[in-house]
Design a protein around this motif. Sequence first.
Motif, short mmCIF file in Angstrom:
data_model
loop_
_atom_site.label_atom_id
_atom_site.label_comp_id
_atom_site.label_asym_id
_atom_site.label_seq_id
_atom_site.Cartn_x
_atom_site.Cartn_y
_atom_site.Cartn_z
N ASN A 1 0.86 -1.19 0.00
CA ASN A 1 0.00 0.00 0.00
C ASN A 1 0.89 1.24 0.00
N ALA A 2 0.28 2.41 -0.16
CA ALA A 2 1.07 3.64 -0.24
C ALA A 2 1.84 3.90 1.06
N GLY B 1 1.14 9.40 -4.12
CA GLY B 1 0.04 9.34 -5.10
C GLY B 1 -1.01 8.31 -4.69
N ALA B 2 -1.27 8.19 -3.39
CA ALA B 2 -2.23 7.17 -2.93
C ALA B 2 -3.54 7.21 -3.71
N HIS B 3 -4.00 8.43 -4.04
CA HIS B 3 -5.32 8.57 -4.69
C HIS B 3 -5.23 8.80 -6.20
N ALA B 4 -4.02 8.83 -6.77
CA ALA B 4 -3.93 9.33 -8.14
C ALA B 4 -4.11 8.28 -9.25
N PRO B 5 -3.53 7.07 -9.12
CA PRO B 5 -3.66 6.14 -10.26
C PRO B 5 -5.12 5.76 -10.52
N GLY B 6 -5.52 5.88 -11.76
CA GLY B 6 -6.91 5.59 -12.12
C GLY B 6 -7.79 6.81 -11.97
N ASN B 7 -7.23 7.86 -11.38
CA ASN B 7 -8.00 9.07 -11.09
C ASN B 7 -7.56 10.21 -12.02
N SER C 1 11.83 12.12 -7.55
CA SER C 1 12.83 11.15 -7.10
C SER C 1 12.15 9.81 -6.85
N TRP C 2 10.95 9.88 -6.21
CA TRP C 2 10.16 8.67 -5.97
C TRP C 2 8.68 9.02 -6.11
N TYR C 3 7.90 8.01 -6.49
CA TYR C 3 6.44 8.16 -6.57
C TYR C 3 5.83 6.86 -6.07
N THR C 4 4.93 6.94 -5.10
CA THR C 4 4.21 5.74 -4.69
C THR C 4 2.72 5.95 -4.91
N GLY C 5 2.03 4.89 -5.31
CA GLY C 5 0.59 5.04 -5.59
C GLY C 5 -0.16 3.76 -5.32
N ASN C 6 -1.42 3.88 -5.02
CA ASN C 6 -2.29 2.73 -4.78
C ASN C 6 -3.03 2.35 -6.05
#
Length: 382
Positions: free
Chosen positions: A80-81, A190-196, A207-212
């Motif tokens: 998870n993020a 980016g917890a809320h960003a992918p698919g959004n 430098s880093w990006y994490t997403g759910n």
Amino acid sequence: MQNPYKELWGLDPSIVFLNHGSFGATPKSILATQARWRSTMEEDPVYFNMEILPQMIRNSAERLATFLHTSAEQLVFVDNATTGVNAVLRSLLPVLRPSDEIVTTSHVYGAVWQTLQYLRDSTGVRLVTAEVPFPISHNDEVINAVKSALTPATKLVVVDHITSPTGILFPIEEIIRICQENEIYTLIDGAHAPGNVPINLDELQPSWYTGNCHKWMCAPKGTAFLWTSKEMAPFTHPTVISHNYKTGFIPEFDWTGTKDLTSILCLPDVLDLIQEWGGVEEITRKNKELLLKGRDILTSSLGIEAPASVSFLTTMATLPLTFEISPNEEAKLQLNKRLRSERSIQMPFMPFNNKMWFRISAFLYNTEDEYQYLAESLPTLF
Ligand SMILES: Cc1ncc(COP(=O)(O)O)c(C=O)c1O
């Protein structure tokens, strides 16, 4: 109002579900795919974990990389993020000094803020909060708040792509560019960003990006990713160290001990479904159209002002409560429980900036009349 999407989910029909934002919701077809993967795993758990899983994880990474416009060599899966953020921040433990500063914003997610405090307690690093106003009407208000928090001691900026308590889209392109100019690392939550919103990581270059993937992409729970810049890959380690320590970014993250990774193997089907629904831009267009209708219904019937201009919105909107209530965690949970038990509505309340707010979500399965019902229901709580 009939909505043909509704039957694709197993959501309880007696509940008005206006909180896709907290944990997502996974369509029945994807859960069936996951069940098939679980059966395959249990036919021969050794063969599955040794021979099938490693290839299939990379297969999912390739598909997700195309979706995020980047290379699978820079992409790994995390639970998870929160785990993604932890992996990055804990990787910095050996290098941070008390003279260094980390900047985040006042809209930061609670668990991320706690992880930053852990980093401060462990290294002495100074945490600086950029106060981003809310209500808000212009991107410059975000950019200026972050800019004015930067100093020559700033080493890292941790910033949301879409915020949790306030549900707004931050101008991360500009924030990343400013940080690059000042040689400051960036971690995008980016917890809320992918698919959004469409995401192009090769263009963004943080430098880093994490997403759910388990929120707005509707993947099963426990599907999230961490992307690293090529520069930082050798210094980025998983939160759980296992057999492959120091053998490279991909092997370190691809195996962190035995667990059920079938959610990740569902990603090709998840991405196919997103395509079937018209792609991210089309899904978001529909969701946003419904969100704005819902927001208008609520603002006009409750007589409240919308606190964020339309350009900040995607699939969530945070709105003020009309009555005075102490903005604390206990009150928030109480309100949520009462709304569910008395009115059969699932929707979160948000204490933020010394006020209590509520946050609506809009997803394909929601309908306009659900916001109307919410507007009628909220005043009955007081
Ligand atoms: C901005 C933000 N960051 C991180 C998280 C944590 O996500 P997860 O619980 O999937 O780790 C959330 C969850 O809502 C969030 O909104």
